[in-house]
Design a protein around this motif. Sequence first.
Motif, mmCIF file in Angstrom:
data_model
loop_
_atom_site.group_PDB
_atom_site.id
_atom_site.type_symbol
_atom_site.label_atom_id
_atom_site.label_comp_id
_atom_site.label_asym_id
_atom_site.label_seq_id
_atom_site.Cartn_x
_atom_site.Cartn_y
_atom_site.Cartn_z
ATOM 1 N N LEU A 37 0.830 -1.207 0.000
ATOM 2 C CA LEU A 37 0.000 0.000 0.000
ATOM 3 C C LEU A 37 0.868 1.262 0.000
ATOM 4 C CD1 LEU A 37 -2.802 -1.004 2.539
ATOM 5 C CD2 LEU A 37 -3.130 -0.433 0.128
ATOM 6 N N ALA A 38 1.908 1.249 0.823
ATOM 7 C CA ALA A 38 2.789 2.413 0.909
ATOM 8 C C ALA A 38 3.543 2.652 -0.406
ATOM 9 C CB ALA A 38 3.781 2.237 2.064
ATOM 10 N N LYS A 39 3.969 1.567 -1.063
ATOM 11 C CA LYS A 39 4.775 1.704 -2.278
ATOM 12 C C LYS A 39 3.943 1.834 -3.550
ATOM 13 C CE LYS A 39 8.432 -0.613 -4.924
ATOM 14 N NZ LYS A 39 9.351 -1.783 -4.964
ATOM 15 N N PHE A 40 2.982 0.928 -3.720
ATOM 16 C CA PHE A 40 2.273 0.860 -4.998
ATOM 17 C C PHE A 40 0.981 1.666 -5.050
ATOM 18 C CE2 PHE A 40 4.712 -3.151 -4.795
ATOM 19 C CZ PHE A 40 5.488 -2.977 -5.940
ATOM 20 N N PHE A 41 0.510 2.158 -3.898
ATOM 21 C CA PHE A 41 -0.688 2.998 -3.907
ATOM 22 C C PHE A 41 -0.350 4.427 -3.493
ATOM 23 C CE2 PHE A 41 -4.656 4.616 -1.917
ATOM 24 C CZ PHE A 41 -5.417 4.685 -3.085
ATOM 25 N N PHE A 42 -0.061 4.638 -2.223
ATOM 26 C CA PHE A 42 0.242 5.998 -1.762
ATOM 27 C C PHE A 42 1.534 6.520 -2.386
ATOM 28 C CE2 PHE A 42 -2.357 4.355 1.849
ATOM 29 C CZ PHE A 42 -3.425 5.237 1.699
ATOM 30 N N GLY A 43 2.464 5.612 -2.668
ATOM 31 C CA GLY A 43 3.725 6.026 -3.275
ATOM 32 C C GLY A 43 3.586 6.519 -4.701
ATOM 33 N N MET A 44 2.445 6.265 -5.328
ATOM 34 C CA MET A 44 2.200 6.713 -6.699
ATOM 35 C C MET A 44 1.552 8.092 -6.747
ATOM 36 S SD MET A 44 3.399 4.308 -8.550
ATOM 37 C CE MET A 44 2.707 4.739 -10.150
ATOM 38 N N MET A 45 1.264 8.658 -5.591
ATOM 39 C CA MET A 45 0.616 9.969 -5.539
ATOM 40 C C MET A 45 1.642 11.088 -5.469
ATOM 41 S SD MET A 45 -2.737 9.263 -3.189
ATOM 42 C CE MET A 45 -3.825 7.875 -3.545
ATOM 43 N N SER A 46 1.184 12.287 -5.728
ATOM 44 C CA SER A 46 2.092 13.438 -5.802
ATOM 45 C C SER A 46 2.649 13.841 -4.444
ATOM 46 C CB SER A 46 1.375 14.635 -6.427
ATOM 47 O OG SER A 46 0.263 15.027 -5.637
ATOM 48 N N ASP A 47 1.978 13.446 -3.368
ATOM 49 C CA ASP A 47 2.418 13.803 -2.022
ATOM 50 C C ASP A 47 2.144 12.618 -1.103
ATOM 51 O OD1 ASP A 47 2.857 14.893 0.522
ATOM 52 O OD2 ASP A 47 2.035 16.847 -0.031
ATOM 53 N N LYS A 48 3.103 12.260 -0.288
ATOM 54 C CA LYS A 48 2.908 11.115 0.612
ATOM 55 C C LYS A 48 1.987 11.461 1.777
ATOM 56 C CE LYS A 48 6.542 11.547 4.107
ATOM 57 N NZ LYS A 48 7.550 10.806 4.865
ATOM 58 N N ASN A 49 1.697 12.753 1.959
ATOM 59 C CA ASN A 49 0.827 13.176 3.057
ATOM 60 C C ASN A 49 -0.588 13.460 2.575
ATOM 61 O OD1 ASN A 49 2.903 13.151 5.043
ATOM 62 N ND2 ASN A 49 3.597 15.168 4.337
ATOM 63 N N ILE A 50 -1.552 13.177 3.426
ATOM 64 C CA ILE A 50 -2.940 13.575 3.215
ATOM 65 C C ILE A 50 -3.258 14.657 4.231
ATOM 66 C CG2 ILE A 50 -5.362 12.863 3.305
ATOM 67 C CD1 ILE A 50 -4.471 10.056 2.544
ATOM 68 N N ILE A 79 -10.677 17.382 2.287
ATOM 69 C CA ILE A 79 -9.550 16.455 2.170
ATOM 70 C C ILE A 79 -8.696 16.841 0.970
ATOM 71 C CG2 ILE A 79 -8.877 14.054 1.767
ATOM 72 C CD1 ILE A 79 -11.454 13.214 3.164
ATOM 73 N N GLU A 80 -7.397 16.909 1.191
ATOM 74 C CA GLU A 80 -6.455 17.168 0.095
ATOM 75 C C GLU A 80 -5.558 15.945 -0.070
ATOM 76 O OE1 GLU A 80 -2.975 20.309 -1.402
ATOM 77 O OE2 GLU A 80 -4.090 20.690 0.465
ATOM 78 N N MET A 81 -5.696 15.289 -1.214
ATOM 79 C CA MET A 81 -4.922 14.090 -1.500
ATOM 80 C C MET A 81 -4.536 14.100 -2.978
ATOM 81 S SD MET A 81 -5.922 10.089 -0.720
ATOM 82 C CE MET A 81 -7.450 10.127 -1.671
ATOM 83 N N ASN A 82 -3.286 13.771 -3.248
ATOM 84 C CA ASN A 82 -2.782 13.737 -4.628
ATOM 85 C C ASN A 82 -2.969 15.077 -5.328
ATOM 86 O OD1 ASN A 82 -1.527 12.206 -6.720
ATOM 87 N ND2 ASN A 82 -3.509 11.964 -7.737
ATOM 88 N N GLY A 83 -2.868 16.162 -4.560
ATOM 89 C CA GLY A 83 -2.971 17.501 -5.124
ATOM 90 C C GLY A 83 -4.387 17.958 -5.402
ATOM 91 N N VAL A 84 -5.387 17.186 -4.977
ATOM 92 C CA VAL A 84 -6.786 17.522 -5.231
ATOM 93 C C VAL A 84 -7.515 17.719 -3.904
ATOM 94 C CG1 VAL A 84 -8.962 16.756 -6.257
ATOM 95 C CG2 VAL A 84 -6.789 16.196 -7.367
ATOM 96 N N LYS A 85 -8.321 18.785 -3.829
ATOM 97 C CA LYS A 85 -9.108 19.062 -2.626
ATOM 98 C C LYS A 85 -10.581 18.763 -2.876
ATOM 99 C CE LYS A 85 -6.323 22.781 -0.539
ATOM 100 N NZ LYS A 85 -6.359 24.205 -0.105
ATOM 101 N N LYS A 86 -11.196 18.077 -1.936
ATOM 102 C CA LYS A 86 -12.622 17.780 -2.000
ATOM 103 C C LYS A 86 -13.221 17.903 -0.599
ATOM 104 C CE LYS A 86 -13.086 16.391 -6.359
ATOM 105 N NZ LYS A 86 -14.036 16.989 -7.321
ATOM 106 N N VAL A 87 -14.434 18.472 -0.537
ATOM 107 C CA VAL A 87 -15.156 18.506 0.737
ATOM 108 C C VAL A 87 -16.024 17.259 0.815
ATOM 109 C CG1 VAL A 87 -16.850 19.709 2.157
ATOM 110 C CG2 VAL A 87 -15.131 21.017 0.884
ATOM 111 N N VAL A 88 -15.794 16.462 1.840
ATOM 112 C CA VAL A 88 -16.473 15.173 1.991
ATOM 113 C C VAL A 88 -17.427 15.222 3.185
ATOM 114 C CG1 VAL A 88 -16.156 12.711 2.422
ATOM 115 C CG2 VAL A 88 -14.493 13.966 1.015
ATOM 116 N N PRO A 89 -18.714 14.962 2.972
ATOM 117 C CA PRO A 89 -19.653 14.910 4.102
ATOM 118 C C PRO A 89 -19.509 13.598 4.860
ATOM 119 C CG PRO A 89 -20.809 14.417 2.057
ATOM 120 C CD PRO A 89 -19.389 14.755 1.674
#
Length: 212
Positions: free
Chosen positions: A95-108, A134-144
Amino acid sequence: MKNTIISALMVLILVSGANASQKSGCELAQVGALEVSWIGYKTPKKAAVGGVFESVIYTPVAKSGENFRSILVGSSVLIDTSSVNSKHEERDGKLAKFFFGMMSDKNIKAKIVDIKADKRVKNAPRTGKVDVEIEMNGVKKVVPMKYSFSDNIFEAKGSIDILDFSAGDALSSINKACFDLHEGKTWSEAGIAFKTKIEAILCSVEPLKESK
């Protein structure tokens, strides 16, 4: 007899006025850490796999306040995705390498932006809705998210679609890395949740200020 009735009415009026000029309230405070958890889904049967993030930096908007809004709205978290923990070391590494590691930022990053309570139900947990940006992979979304509060535990749950965060490449990457185990299917839907302990640290009865 007439004087006795008038005197009784005056007492009732004075007592009612005293009660109306007071309000009861409690100072609330978050106690301990904020836990962030998640649920992912795999296989055509949508089997669930859950876990937490061990490294979560929580920044509260206030140490205490008179209600949920005053201590939660404006609070933020910084999640280190490399700290993912599903209680399965090999899975966590993938998960750390092949999923989150493929995103633009390791932090959410996440921030509570609004909260609305449902109508109170006697002898039932308090419930309502909390909006989280939530800001993840450089994208911000408001989640209810739906929250409940019972036995001093405030817990909110919601769901996201990974594709809403432009993370199609990350989804394809983890599906490829776990193709056999996932039977060729990794779902883009994911459950998210957080919980924290909130206690009343001070309760008092204060006079209301007279209106001018």
